[in-house]
Design a protein around this motif. Structure first.
Motif, PDB file in Angstrom:
ATOM      1  N   ARG A  18       0.816  -1.217   0.000  1.00  0.00           N
ATOM      2  CA  ARG A  18       0.000   0.000   0.000  1.00  0.00           C
ATOM      3  C   ARG A  18       0.849   1.265   0.000  1.00  0.00           C
ATOM      4  O   ARG A  18       0.320   2.371   0.045  1.00  0.00           O
ATOM      5  N   ARG A  19       2.164   1.109  -0.031  1.00  0.00           N
ATOM      6  CA  ARG A  19       3.119   2.228  -0.055  1.00  0.00           C
ATOM      7  C   ARG A  19       2.904   3.146   1.140  1.00  0.00           C
ATOM      8  O   ARG A  19       2.677   4.343   0.997  1.00  0.00           O
ATOM      9  N   GLN A  20       2.992   2.552   2.359  1.00  0.00           N
ATOM     10  CA  GLN A  20       2.792   3.319   3.586  1.00  0.00           C
ATOM     11  C   GLN A  20       4.002   3.193   4.513  1.00  0.00           C
ATOM     12  O   GLN A  20       3.959   2.456   5.510  1.00  0.00           O
ATOM     13  N   PRO A  21       5.068   3.928   4.224  1.00  0.00           N
ATOM     14  CA  PRO A  21       6.242   3.863   5.094  1.00  0.00           C
ATOM     15  C   PRO A  21       5.959   4.359   6.506  1.00  0.00           C
ATOM     16  O   PRO A  21       6.545   3.867   7.468  1.00  0.00           O
ATOM     17  N   GLY A  22       5.032   5.297   6.650  1.00  0.00           N
ATOM     18  CA  GLY A  22       4.668   5.774   7.985  1.00  0.00           C
ATOM     19  C   GLY A  22       4.054   4.664   8.830  1.00  0.00           C
ATOM     20  O   GLY A  22       4.274   4.584  10.037  1.00  0.00           O
ATOM     21  N   VAL A  25       6.799   2.642  10.243  1.00  0.00           N
ATOM     22  CA  VAL A  25       7.391   3.311  11.407  1.00  0.00           C
ATOM     23  C   VAL A  25       6.510   3.068  12.632  1.00  0.00           C
ATOM     24  O   VAL A  25       7.004   2.724  13.710  1.00  0.00           O
ATOM     25  N   ARG A  26       5.195   3.217  12.475  1.00  0.00           N
ATOM     26  CA  ARG A  26       4.274   2.989  13.597  1.00  0.00           C
ATOM     27  C   ARG A  26       4.415   1.557  14.106  1.00  0.00           C
ATOM     28  O   ARG A  26       4.497   1.324  15.318  1.00  0.00           O
ATOM     29  N   LEU A  27       4.447   0.599  13.190  1.00  0.00           N
ATOM     30  CA  LEU A  27       4.570  -0.802  13.576  1.00  0.00           C
ATOM     31  C   LEU A  27       5.867  -1.042  14.356  1.00  0.00           C
ATOM     32  O   LEU A  27       5.867  -1.691  15.405  1.00  0.00           O
ATOM     33  N   GLY A  28       6.963  -0.496  13.871  1.00  0.00           N
ATOM     34  CA  GLY A  28       8.244  -0.639  14.560  1.00  0.00           C
ATOM     35  C   GLY A  28       8.257   0.049  15.915  1.00  0.00           C
ATOM     36  O   GLY A  28       8.778  -0.483  16.897  1.00  0.00           O
ATOM     37  N   ARG A  29       7.654   1.230  15.958  1.00  0.00           N
ATOM     38  CA  ARG A  29       7.598   1.974  17.232  1.00  0.00           C
ATOM     39  C   ARG A  29       6.798   1.197  18.266  1.00  0.00           C
ATOM     40  O   ARG A  29       7.236   1.023  19.406  1.00  0.00           O
ATOM     41  N   GLU A  54       3.327   9.132  10.612  1.00  0.00           N
ATOM     42  CA  GLU A  54       2.855   7.753  10.613  1.00  0.00           C
ATOM     43  C   GLU A  54       1.523   7.601   9.870  1.00  0.00           C
ATOM     44  O   GLU A  54       1.264   6.561   9.275  1.00  0.00           O
ATOM     45  N   ARG A  55       0.683   8.623   9.896  1.00  0.00           N
ATOM     46  CA  ARG A  55      -0.654   8.544   9.293  1.00  0.00           C
ATOM     47  C   ARG A  55      -0.693   8.910   7.823  1.00  0.00           C
ATOM     48  O   ARG A  55      -1.603   8.496   7.109  1.00  0.00           O
ATOM     49  N   ARG A  56       0.249   9.677   7.368  1.00  0.00           N
ATOM     50  CA  ARG A  56       0.209  10.152   5.985  1.00  0.00           C
ATOM     51  C   ARG A  56       0.409   9.026   4.991  1.00  0.00           C
ATOM     52  O   ARG A  56       1.170   8.096   5.220  1.00  0.00           O
ATOM     53  N   THR A  57      -0.263   9.175   3.874  1.00  0.00           N
ATOM     54  CA  THR A  57      -0.067   8.188   2.803  1.00  0.00           C
ATOM     55  C   THR A  57       1.037   8.635   1.852  1.00  0.00           C
ATOM     56  O   THR A  57       1.593   7.814   1.135  1.00  0.00           O
ATOM     57  N   GLN A  58       1.361   9.912   1.861  1.00  0.00           N
ATOM     58  CA  GLN A  58       2.458  10.412   1.034  1.00  0.00           C
ATOM     59  C   GLN A  58       3.578  10.915   1.938  1.00  0.00           C
ATOM     60  O   GLN A  58       3.320  11.530   2.963  1.00  0.00           O
ATOM     61  N   SER A  82       8.707   0.199   0.307  1.00  0.00           N
ATOM     62  CA  SER A  82       7.476   0.953   0.548  1.00  0.00           C
ATOM     63  C   SER A  82       7.500   2.322  -0.128  1.00  0.00           C
ATOM     64  O   SER A  82       6.462   2.977  -0.236  1.00  0.00           O
ATOM     65  N   LEU A  83       8.665   2.753  -0.567  1.00  0.00           N
ATOM     66  CA  LEU A  83       8.797   4.066  -1.203  1.00  0.00           C
ATOM     67  C   LEU A  83       8.791   3.989  -2.726  1.00  0.00           C
ATOM     68  O   LEU A  83       8.612   4.997  -3.397  1.00  0.00           O
TER      69      LEU A  83
END
Length: 117
Positions: A18-22, A25-29, A54-58, A82-83
């Motif tokens: 889904r191309r969601q790097p944020g 980050v949330r998952l890792g945090r 974390e919430r942004r899609t871009q 993801s990027l």
């Protein structure tokens, strides 16, 4: 956490697809038990900034997403995946048509090529 099975999970594959790097980050945090404020302090920004990232899609700040992903242990190849822009979903085709007013070069009887040495 090298080799952590988290980074091979279905959830990670979904976030990458889904191309969601944020989201990564949330998952890792959350996996590390860190709060938004804790990661923000580590990165030198506010909890609100981390939350927005974390919430942004871009991605709006590539440096911040890279630092945050590194801080929470997102493997580089997962982050990069993801990027990457998604592959084209269908066959790309190009259709070329000439205008009814287009002129064509007149046919020639032969072409002569000269090679000067």
């Amino acid at each position: 956490m090298p080799g952590d099975p988290l980074w091979n999970s279905a959830k990670v594959r979904e976030l990458v697809a889904r191309r969601q790097p944020g989201g990564l980050v949330r998952l890792g945090r959350e996996h590390r038990g860190w709060t938004l404020a804790g990661l923000g302090e580590h990165l030198g920004c506010s909890a609100a900034t981390v939350s927005r990232m974390e919430r942004r899609t871009q991605v709006t700040d590539l440096t911040l997403i890279h630092l945050a992903a590194s801080a929470v242990g997102v493997p580089r190849h997962v982050l990069v995946s993801s990027l990457v822009p998604p592959a084209p979903s269908g066959q790309a085709s190009t259709r070329v048509s000439a205008s009814p007013h287009a002129e064509e070069d007149p046919p020639t009887a032969h072409c002569v090529f000269r090679l000067d040495r």
